[in-house]
Design an enzyme around this catalytic site. Structure first.
Site, PDB file in Angstrom:
ATOM      1  N   ASP A 385     -59.657  -0.372  15.085  1.00  0.00           N
ATOM      2  CA  ASP A 385     -59.731   0.248  13.757  1.00  0.00           C
ATOM      3  C   ASP A 385     -60.926   1.184  13.661  1.00  0.00           C
ATOM      4  O   ASP A 385     -61.484   1.619  14.680  1.00  0.00           O
ATOM      5  CB  ASP A 385     -59.743  -0.861  12.682  1.00  0.00           C
ATOM      6  CG  ASP A 385     -59.108  -0.427  11.379  1.00  0.00           C
ATOM      7  OD1 ASP A 385     -59.792   0.255  10.598  1.00  0.00           O
ATOM      8  OD2 ASP A 385     -57.929  -0.750  11.130  1.00  0.00           O
ATOM      9  N   ASP A 497     -54.978   6.629   8.347  1.00  0.00           N
ATOM     10  CA  ASP A 497     -55.526   6.203   7.051  1.00  0.00           C
ATOM     11  C   ASP A 497     -55.825   7.414   6.166  1.00  0.00           C
ATOM     12  O   ASP A 497     -55.879   8.563   6.631  1.00  0.00           O
ATOM     13  CB  ASP A 497     -56.820   5.408   7.317  1.00  0.00           C
ATOM     14  CG  ASP A 497     -57.050   4.317   6.284  1.00  0.00           C
ATOM     15  OD1 ASP A 497     -56.511   4.433   5.181  1.00  0.00           O
ATOM     16  OD2 ASP A 497     -57.784   3.366   6.596  1.00  0.00           O
ATOM     17  N   ASP A 567     -54.804  -3.673   1.473  1.00  0.00           N
ATOM     18  CA  ASP A 567     -55.998  -4.254   2.084  1.00  0.00           C
ATOM     19  C   ASP A 567     -56.140  -5.718   1.697  1.00  0.00           C
ATOM     20  O   ASP A 567     -56.947  -6.439   2.281  1.00  0.00           O
ATOM     21  CB  ASP A 567     -57.258  -3.506   1.620  1.00  0.00           C
ATOM     22  CG  ASP A 567     -57.503  -2.262   2.447  1.00  0.00           C
ATOM     23  OD1 ASP A 567     -56.875  -2.123   3.519  1.00  0.00           O
ATOM     24  OD2 ASP A 567     -58.310  -1.411   2.024  1.00  0.00           O
TER      25      ASP A 567
END
Ligand code: GLA
Length: 762
Positions: A385, A497, A567
């Site tokens: 990530d 993202d 999230d």
């Protein structure tokens, strides 16, 4: 399926086995809407549905004729200012300052198939064909299928402005769905400016509906909300530059008596990822006008000779089988006729993501430690990530610098990838290509690449600013950097993202007149970058993400067949989020991970079993430091991974039914059934333990009434008709004396998966 044009009455009838859509050319040569709903007989003339009646005090189009007032006519694509007093579908500002238009019918064509839209995501028509069988493996390909859909294009012309309007309608053979989009073309020397250009307008003859919408915010995306239609406007929208966590580009109108499993509902969905407006206006004659499209705020689009503007596609779904029925149609359509590419029909890899395990604080050996452990548990894909690039050790720097941080990863992304591949796992990477930090090499070189209004404050979000993706050179610049990274190491998966709402939007490369185009052009830039990367790296599985689920929309699904749902990975919260998301989006599209406890978003403790049982119903993975787990917990994960591998086809591609809503009570339940109705999995979740509780049963759906199923947990053979009409008995320890000691099956936050296997037919 057919699209019929009745010459004499000038009426169009689009129908398939399930639905009819009827409209006509009015006496002023504009278009009038007559019917959308369950399939009806075709006939020459439906004009009686116009109900033309003289109404007191109405403005009428024809002198001497008091019957024809646009205020009282249900229309296809209405304008404001010539008698209709409601919100219009479009507004065109002309050179003389007028916004009055008169688009009249000038012709139409009916075509087989469904044309693609330029640079815009859209549903498509095609057929899956078996091309060979090799070592018992069937190899399929997709061919464009002309007979799967038919498309009607109606041409309208405004003689004063010289603008042409093309209204496009597609009807599918196998879906109770109409898709619509609109194209404006300017073919003469005069200039016009589009100030509003919605994708769809639909006038319905009454207001006896409840409107369903998906609302929320960060970490509580897509909660289901229902309100009764009232006179005036009810709307959801986004003006954030992305479709948003706050509202989804979707509304549904259901009858008050409609339930999950029966009754009429029309779902409206916009295949778009930017600013949108979805509204239902009820006038004081109880006509409901639904419009959906790009939000008119901050939108204006100049058209000069030779220019055109194409709206995003809107999808209308009609179901007579309740909300589950509507969702099944959306799921099937979006899974098979919107998502594309290699991963469309494939079971999704079980992944582990290091975000909640390490945040920015990792190095190569930590990553490999997690990956090695994950491999032992059967996990298939490692996702690195945020934090691998530039000098990024927190959220203050480096967005825009898409090259590896050698301090953290001395062997580069490719070195890490090789070691992960050696373990027998695939490798994936996080990117946020639309953003920039001031603290970056890119900003030093290209400060003008940022969207910001001259002489105004620049608001930041998480210390980051938005790149001007309306510009081709900016998109190409980012593409070049990403291409370098992706070609350096075989990347199997990318998490794309987008972590802020857009503000002070202004492009330094565009003229003052063009500033109203920037938000839409930005999204077109995002689509273009996706398209370029997909063409260059067709094997990559893309997962879209935007601060969790802030861009979970159909536009994204065209490029990225799965999306990070939220999230918020707390199992209890996820029940609401996944339940709401399932209104429109298939399980294969919902990223769902098991994370650590106490949960990082709300500090709640739930069992590993509960977390797994919720995350199974999606694109499954883990997001925690598994190296820190106890051996027993690792054993549980091993079992979960094995379970998911065994059932993921069913879980991701079976028919999903919502059974009991987390918004209405203590129990949530849902299930998936395979096509053959031979296997089903029921997820049952009870939030709080009750004491001396009542007895509980849950009526199942979608089974074969004549099949007898072996039901795990109950360890009983039970017929489909019993399970659907009497219900699955789910009463537990709380219906009676609770056990004195906590033994894992009682207490708060309990869940069970019931597996149903057909043991005999009849
Ligand atoms: C967003 C995403 C998270 C994670 C972080 C990284 O919040 O939703 O999953 O990737 O960004 O900064």
């Amino acid at each position: 399926m057919a699209i019929i044009y009745h010459e004499k009455s000038q009426t169009f009838h689009l129908f398939n086995a399930e639905i009819s859509y009827v409209f006509t050319i009015l006496q002023n040569h504009q278009l009038g809407q007559l019917y959308f709903g369950k399939r009806i007989h075709d006939r020459e003339d439906f004009a009686y549905l116009l109900e033309l009646k003289a109404r007191p005090m109405s403005a009428c189009a024809f002198e001497g004729d008091r019957n024809f007032s646009l205020e009282h006519i249900k229309q296809e694509y209405p304008s404001y200012g010539t008698g209709d007093m409601r919100y219009p579908a479009f507004t065109i500002l002309q050179e003389n300052g007028s916004r009055i238009s008169d688009f009249v019918y000038s012709g139409h064509t009916i075509k087989n198939g469904k044309p693609a839209l330029d640079w815009l995501p859209a549903t498509y028509a095609e057929e899956c064909v078996l091309i060979s069988t090799c070592n018992r493996t069937e190899v399929y390909t997709y061919v464009e299928q002309e007979n799967e859909a038919e498309t009607l294009e109606v041409y309208l012309q405004d003689s004063v402005s010289g603008t042409k309007l093309i209204l496009r309608y597609t009807i599918f053979k196998d879906f109770p769905v109409i898709t619509r989009n609109v194209r404006f073309e300017q073919n003469v020397d005069t200039k016009v400016c589009l100030e509003r250009a919605m994708s769809l307008s639909l006038d319905l003859p009454d207001m006896n509906y409840e409107m369903i919408e998906l609302t929320g915010a960060w970490s509580r995306e897509r909660y289901v909300e229902t309100r009764k239609l009232a006179h005036g406007i009810q709307a959801v929208y986004s003006m954030r530059g992305c479709s948003s966590a706050n509202y989804n580009p979707f509304i549904a109108l259901k009858r008050p008596e409609t339930t999950e499993n029966s009754g009429e509902v029309i779902g409206f969905s916009l295949i778009y990822s930017g600013n949108f407006l979805a509204q239902a206006e009820v006038d004081t004659y109880n006509i409901t006008r639904v419009t959906i499209g790009i939000h008119p705020e901050n939108f204006s689009w100049q058209l000069e000779k030779g220019d055109s503007f194409e709206t995003p596609e809107a999808v209308m779904v009609y179901s007579k089988d309740g909300l589950n029925g509507m969702s099944h149609i959306f799921h099937r359509l979006y899974q098979s006729r919107l998502a594309r590419g290699k991963w469309r029909d494939l079971e999704r890899p079980i992944l582990i993501n290091n975000w909640e395990a390490t945040y920015f604080d990792f190095n190569e050996s930590k990553i490999l430690e997690i990956a090695e452990c994950a491999k032992q548990l059967g996990i298939e894909l490692f996702v690195l990530d945020d934090g691998w690039f530039g000098k990024r050790n927190d959220d203050t720097s480096s967005l825009g610098d898409w090259y590896v941080n050698l301090e953290k990863l001395p062997n580069g992304v490719s070195g890490l990838e090789k070691q992960i591949e050696k373990l027998g796992m695939k490798f994936g990477l996080w990117i946020e290509p639309e953003m920039i930090n001031k603290e970056s090499k890119l900003y030093k070189e290209h400060a003008d690449w940022v969207l910001n209004t001259p002489n105004r404050n620049m608001s930041h979000g998480r210390n980051q600013f938005v790149l001007d993706f309306s510009r081709e050179d900016v998109v190409d610049g980012i593409y070049d950097q990403l291409e370098n990274v992706f070609q350096d190491a075989p990347i199997s998966y990318v998490k794309w993202d987008m972590n802020r709402s857009m503000t002070e939007v202004y492009s330094q490369a565009a003229s003052p007149e063009e500033q109203g185009t920037i938000m839409h052009k930005y999204i077109l830039g995002v689509y273009r970058l996706y398209e370029k990367l997909i063409a260059r790296f067709p094997d990559i599985l893309f997962e879209s993400c935007a601060s969790g689920g802030s861009r979970f929309d159909p536009g994204m699904l065209y490029y990225a067949p799965q999306c990070w749902t939220s999230d918020d990975t707390d199992a209890v919260e996820r029940l609401k989020i996944q339940y709401g998301t399932s209104m429109v989006y298939p399980l294969s599209s919902m990223g769902a991970h098991v994370s650590a406890v106490p949960n990082h978003q709300l500090l709640r403790n739930t069992s590993l079993a509960m977390r797994g049982n919720v995350a199974y119903f999606g694109a499954f993975g883990y997001e925690l430091d598994i190296t820190k787990l106890k051996e027993e917990e690792k054993e549980v994960i091993k079992e979960q991974v094995a379970f998911m591998k065994q059932y993921r086809k069913l879980l991701q591609y079976g028919t999903f039914y919502r059974l009991s809503s987390p918004f209405e009570g203590n129990v949530t339940a849902w299930m998936v059934v395979d096509k053959e109705q031979k296997t089903a999995l029921v997820g049952y979740y009870r939030i709080l333990q009750r004491v001396n509780d009542a007895y509980h049963r849950i009526k199942l759906q979608g089974l074969n009434k004549d099949y007898c199923y072996y039901v795990t947990v109950l360890e009983e053979d039970i017929y489909g008709d019993e399970l659907m009409n009497i219900g699955l008995v789910v009463s537990d320890a709380s219906s009676g004396e609770n056990h004195e000691k906590y033994d894992g099956t009682n207490g708060d936050f309990q869940s069970r998966i019931y597996k149903l296997t057909a043991v005999c037919d009849e």
